[in-house]
Design a protein around this motif. Structure first.
Motif, PDB file in Angstrom:
ATOM      1  N   GLY A 150       0.801  -1.223   0.000  1.00 12.95           N
ATOM      2  CA  GLY A 150       0.000   0.000   0.000  1.00 12.95           C
ATOM      3  C   GLY A 150       0.828   1.264   0.000  1.00 12.95           C
ATOM      4  O   GLY A 150       0.280   2.363  -0.078  1.00 12.95           O
ATOM      5  N   ASN A 151       2.167   1.136   0.082  1.00 16.35           N
ATOM      6  CA  ASN A 151       3.064   2.298   0.092  1.00 16.35           C
ATOM      7  C   ASN A 151       4.016   2.252  -1.101  1.00 16.35           C
ATOM      8  O   ASN A 151       4.504   1.182  -1.470  1.00 16.35           O
ATOM      9  CB  ASN A 151       3.920   2.326   1.374  1.00 16.35           C
ATOM     10  CG  ASN A 151       3.110   2.615   2.609  1.00 16.35           C
ATOM     11  OD1 ASN A 151       2.221   3.453   2.593  1.00 16.35           O
ATOM     12  ND2 ASN A 151       3.402   1.917   3.691  1.00 16.35           N
ATOM     13  N   ALA A 152       4.278   3.403  -1.689  1.00 16.67           N
ATOM     14  CA  ALA A 152       5.373   3.511  -2.652  1.00 16.67           C
ATOM     15  C   ALA A 152       6.672   3.547  -1.864  1.00 16.67           C
ATOM     16  O   ALA A 152       6.762   4.185  -0.810  1.00 16.67           O
ATOM     17  CB  ALA A 152       5.218   4.771  -3.487  1.00 16.67           C
ATOM     18  N   LEU A 182      15.127   0.769   2.138  1.00 22.25           N
ATOM     19  CA  LEU A 182      13.919   1.324   1.548  1.00 22.25           C
ATOM     20  C   LEU A 182      13.206   2.227   2.535  1.00 22.25           C
ATOM     21  O   LEU A 182      13.159   1.943   3.744  1.00 22.25           O
ATOM     22  CB  LEU A 182      12.978   0.200   1.108  1.00 22.25           C
ATOM     23  CG  LEU A 182      13.506  -0.726   0.000  1.00 22.25           C
ATOM     24  CD1 LEU A 182      12.516  -1.848  -0.260  1.00 22.25           C
ATOM     25  CD2 LEU A 182      13.786   0.045  -1.275  1.00 22.25           C
ATOM     26  N   TRP A 183      12.630   3.289   2.001  1.00 24.19           N
ATOM     27  CA  TRP A 183      11.960   4.289   2.810  1.00 24.19           C
ATOM     28  C   TRP A 183      10.554   4.526   2.284  1.00 24.19           C
ATOM     29  O   TRP A 183      10.293   4.368   1.096  1.00 24.19           O
ATOM     30  CB  TRP A 183      12.746   5.603   2.785  1.00 24.19           C
ATOM     31  CG  TRP A 183      14.139   5.454   3.324  1.00 24.19           C
ATOM     32  CD1 TRP A 183      15.182   4.770   2.762  1.00 24.19           C
ATOM     33  CD2 TRP A 183      14.631   5.969   4.556  1.00 24.19           C
ATOM     34  NE1 TRP A 183      16.289   4.819   3.561  1.00 24.19           N
ATOM     35  CE2 TRP A 183      15.992   5.569   4.672  1.00 24.19           C
ATOM     36  CE3 TRP A 183      14.083   6.746   5.575  1.00 24.19           C
ATOM     37  CZ2 TRP A 183      16.785   5.915   5.754  1.00 24.19           C
ATOM     38  CZ3 TRP A 183      14.872   7.096   6.654  1.00 24.19           C
ATOM     39  CH2 TRP A 183      16.201   6.678   6.744  1.00 24.19           C
ATOM     40  N   ALA A 184       9.649   4.882   3.188  1.00 21.90           N
ATOM     41  CA  ALA A 184       8.270   5.215   2.819  1.00 21.90           C
ATOM     42  C   ALA A 184       7.899   6.538   3.476  1.00 21.90           C
ATOM     43  O   ALA A 184       8.444   6.914   4.523  1.00 21.90           O
ATOM     44  CB  ALA A 184       7.314   4.118   3.268  1.00 21.90           C
ATOM     45  N   ARG A 185       6.971   7.234   2.860  1.00 24.68           N
ATOM     46  CA  ARG A 185       6.524   8.503   3.435  1.00 24.68           C
ATOM     47  C   ARG A 185       5.662   8.252   4.671  1.00 24.68           C
ATOM     48  O   ARG A 185       4.901   7.284   4.739  1.00 24.68           O
ATOM     49  CB  ARG A 185       5.728   9.317   2.417  1.00 24.68           C
ATOM     50  CG  ARG A 185       6.599   9.879   1.300  1.00 24.68           C
ATOM     51  CD  ARG A 185       6.032  11.157   0.717  1.00 24.68           C
ATOM     52  NE  ARG A 185       7.020  11.774  -0.150  1.00 24.68           N
ATOM     53  CZ  ARG A 185       7.926  12.655   0.244  1.00 24.68           C
ATOM     54  NH1 ARG A 185       7.959  13.012   1.532  1.00 24.68           N
ATOM     55  NH2 ARG A 185       8.790  13.170  -0.596  1.00 24.68           N
ATOM     56  N   SER A 186       5.803   9.126   5.650  1.00 27.28           N
ATOM     57  CA  SER A 186       4.939   9.069   6.821  1.00 27.28           C
ATOM     58  C   SER A 186       3.499   9.307   6.382  1.00 27.28           C
ATOM     59  O   SER A 186       3.245   9.806   5.273  1.00 27.28           O
ATOM     60  CB  SER A 186       5.362  10.113   7.853  1.00 27.28           C
ATOM     61  OG  SER A 186       5.299  11.413   7.290  1.00 27.28           O
ATOM     62  N   ASP A 188       1.356  11.437   7.158  1.00 30.58           N
ATOM     63  CA  ASP A 188       0.993  12.828   6.861  1.00 30.58           C
ATOM     64  C   ASP A 188       1.743  13.358   5.642  1.00 30.58           C
ATOM     65  O   ASP A 188       1.528  14.492   5.213  1.00 30.58           O
ATOM     66  CB  ASP A 188       1.261  13.725   8.076  1.00 30.58           C
ATOM     67  CG  ASP A 188       2.709  13.685   8.546  1.00 30.58           C
ATOM     68  OD1 ASP A 188       3.567  13.131   7.817  1.00 30.58           O
ATOM     69  OD2 ASP A 188       2.988  14.195   9.642  1.00 30.58           O
ATOM     70  N   GLY A 189       2.637  12.499   5.078  1.00 32.48           N
ATOM     71  CA  GLY A 189       3.374  12.895   3.890  1.00 32.48           C
ATOM     72  C   GLY A 189       4.516  13.858   4.145  1.00 32.48           C
ATOM     73  O   GLY A 189       5.167  14.315   3.201  1.00 32.48           O
ATOM     74  N   GLU A 190       4.811  14.134   5.393  1.00 33.30           N
ATOM     75  CA  GLU A 190       5.797  15.148   5.732  1.00 33.30           C
ATOM     76  C   GLU A 190       7.227  14.612   5.755  1.00 33.30           C
ATOM     77  O   GLU A 190       8.172  15.342   5.480  1.00 33.30           O
ATOM     78  CB  GLU A 190       5.466  15.740   7.122  1.00 33.30           C
ATOM     79  CG  GLU A 190       4.108  16.416   7.207  1.00 33.30           C
ATOM     80  CD  GLU A 190       4.128  17.810   6.631  1.00 33.30           C
ATOM     81  OE1 GLU A 190       5.156  18.487   6.758  1.00 33.30           O
ATOM     82  OE2 GLU A 190       3.108  18.207   6.032  1.00 33.30           O
ATOM     83  N   LYS A 191       7.391  13.324   6.085  1.00 36.34           N
ATOM     84  CA  LYS A 191       8.743  12.788   6.288  1.00 36.34           C
ATOM     85  C   LYS A 191       8.907  11.461   5.558  1.00 36.34           C
ATOM     86  O   LYS A 191       7.940  10.791   5.240  1.00 36.34           O
ATOM     87  CB  LYS A 191       9.003  12.574   7.786  1.00 36.34           C
ATOM     88  CG  LYS A 191       8.984  13.825   8.638  1.00 36.34           C
ATOM     89  CD  LYS A 191       9.170  13.492  10.103  1.00 36.34           C
ATOM     90  CE  LYS A 191       7.942  12.810  10.672  1.00 36.34           C
ATOM     91  NZ  LYS A 191       8.047  12.581  12.132  1.00 36.34           N
ATOM     92  N   LEU A 192      10.199  11.095   5.328  1.00 37.91           N
ATOM     93  CA  LEU A 192      10.531   9.760   4.857  1.00 37.91           C
ATOM     94  C   LEU A 192      10.994   8.935   6.047  1.00 37.91           C
ATOM     95  O   LEU A 192      11.857   9.363   6.823  1.00 37.91           O
ATOM     96  CB  LEU A 192      11.640   9.817   3.796  1.00 37.91           C
ATOM     97  CG  LEU A 192      11.215  10.243   2.395  1.00 37.91           C
ATOM     98  CD1 LEU A 192      12.444  10.410   1.506  1.00 37.91           C
ATOM     99  CD2 LEU A 192      10.270   9.218   1.781  1.00 37.91           C
ATOM    100  N   THR A 218      -0.499  -0.946  13.341  1.00 38.64           N
ATOM    101  CA  THR A 218      -1.184   0.254  12.877  1.00 38.64           C
ATOM    102  C   THR A 218      -0.328   1.487  13.135  1.00 38.64           C
ATOM    103  O   THR A 218       0.218   1.661  14.228  1.00 38.64           O
ATOM    104  CB  THR A 218      -2.537   0.414  13.606  1.00 38.64           C
ATOM    105  OG1 THR A 218      -3.322  -0.758  13.362  1.00 38.64           O
ATOM    106  CG2 THR A 218      -3.282   1.639  13.110  1.00 38.64           C
ATOM    107  N   GLY A 219      -0.181   2.322  12.128  1.00 42.33           N
ATOM    108  CA  GLY A 219       0.606   3.540  12.274  1.00 42.33           C
ATOM    109  C   GLY A 219       2.070   3.382  11.944  1.00 42.33           C
ATOM    110  O   GLY A 219       2.816   4.353  11.922  1.00 42.33           O
ATOM    111  N   SER A 220       2.518   2.139  11.668  1.00 43.20           N
ATOM    112  CA  SER A 220       3.927   1.882  11.366  1.00 43.20           C
ATOM    113  C   SER A 220       4.127   1.826   9.852  1.00 43.20           C
ATOM    114  O   SER A 220       3.197   1.542   9.090  1.00 43.20           O
ATOM    115  CB  SER A 220       4.368   0.566  11.995  1.00 43.20           C
ATOM    116  OG  SER A 220       5.662   0.196  11.568  1.00 43.20           O
ATOM    117  N   VAL A 221       5.356   2.093   9.404  1.00 43.41           N
ATOM    118  CA  VAL A 221       5.705   1.874   7.997  1.00 43.41           C
ATOM    119  C   VAL A 221       6.648   0.681   7.857  1.00 43.41           C
ATOM    120  O   VAL A 221       7.095   0.380   6.759  1.00 43.41           O
ATOM    121  CB  VAL A 221       6.359   3.125   7.362  1.00 43.41           C
ATOM    122  CG1 VAL A 221       5.398   4.299   7.385  1.00 43.41           C
ATOM    123  CG2 VAL A 221       7.682   3.475   8.034  1.00 43.41           C
TER     124      VAL A 221
END
Length: 233
Positions: A150-152, A182-186, A188-192, A218-221
């Motif tokens: 579900g994440n880019a 690999l990194w995903a956006r938080s 809120d889209g504010e951070k990697l 829940t809430g984790s990337v």
């Protein structure tokens, strides 16, 4: 809750899109199974109704189960119709999948359908992602990423910059080891944020599939990563 609904809707759309592209034809299919979580007490009928009408003897149902570390199978199916899976105890239809025409060898990946709990009469218990598991698609010393998280994802494979969008990546050639960052956006889209930081080891003449499932917490990337290895011999 909105985030999880978004992830689940994406997974459903991805699987539906792949199945919609299939062109049914009478053929024999070989498949293995894998599950995000263990699948038990499930069976299927290895001969489709169309094949039975053409004179095939209707065989007994075949039980399947999944393992958390490896493909399970192989199983076979002959017919035109989608493969349907049933609860072995009460014969409730729990999953079905239409196999695309690209190959006759597949890995069927079972995921719990998050909409089933709220709508058990209108939804099936499992979603099934069909992955083309033929040697021509995933060859020896090859690695494919399947991103159904579900994440880019963006980052580095060793020193090579990559972006892993939804669905399957191309095939990467592997050697002895590979650092993956690999990194995903938080949300809120504010951070990697780091989603996967690990070095993986590889054995010659094997083929590898790395599946990125949605985070367990829940809430984790932090990705729920499954690293499947199979000898190419």
């Amino acid at each position: 809750m909105q985030l999880h609904n978004h992830i689940h809707a994406f997974i459903l759309l991805l699987i539906t899109t792949i199945s919609a592209g299939a062109q049914p034809a009478v053929r024999e299919i070989e498949f293995n199974v894998y599950g995000q979580y263990p699948v038990r007490n499930i069976e299927y009928r290895p001969i489709g109704e169309s094949s039975i009408q053409l004179g095939e003897e209707p065989p007994a149902p075949v039980a399947i189960k999944t393992h958390s570390l490896a493909r399970m199978g192989p199983y076979t199916y002959k017919g035109i119709e989608p493969i349907e899976f049933y609860n072995a105890k009460n014969q409730e239809l729990v999953a079905k999948v239409t196999i695309p025409p690209d190959s006759d060898k597949w890995l069927l990946i079972f995921l719990k359908n998050p909409r089933y709990k709220s709508d058990p009469n209108g939804q099936l218990r499992y979603l099934v992602y069909p992955f083309n598991d033929s040697p021509s698609h995933l060859p020896a010393d090859g690695l494919i990423f399947l991103n159904i998280s579900g994440n880019a994802l963006d980052g580095l494979l060793e020193d090579k910059r990559v972006s892993l969008g939804v669905g399957e990546s191309g095939t990467y050639r592997v050697q002895e080891s590979l650092p993956i960052n690999l990194w995903a956006r938080s949300f809120d889209g504010e951070k990697l944020l780091p989603a996967l930081v690990k070095t993986y080891s590889f054995t010659p003449n094997h083929r590898y599939l790395m599946i990125f499932f949605p985070p367990v917490l829940t809430g984790s990337v932090d990705l729920d990563v499954r690293f499947l290895s199979e000898s190419a011999e």
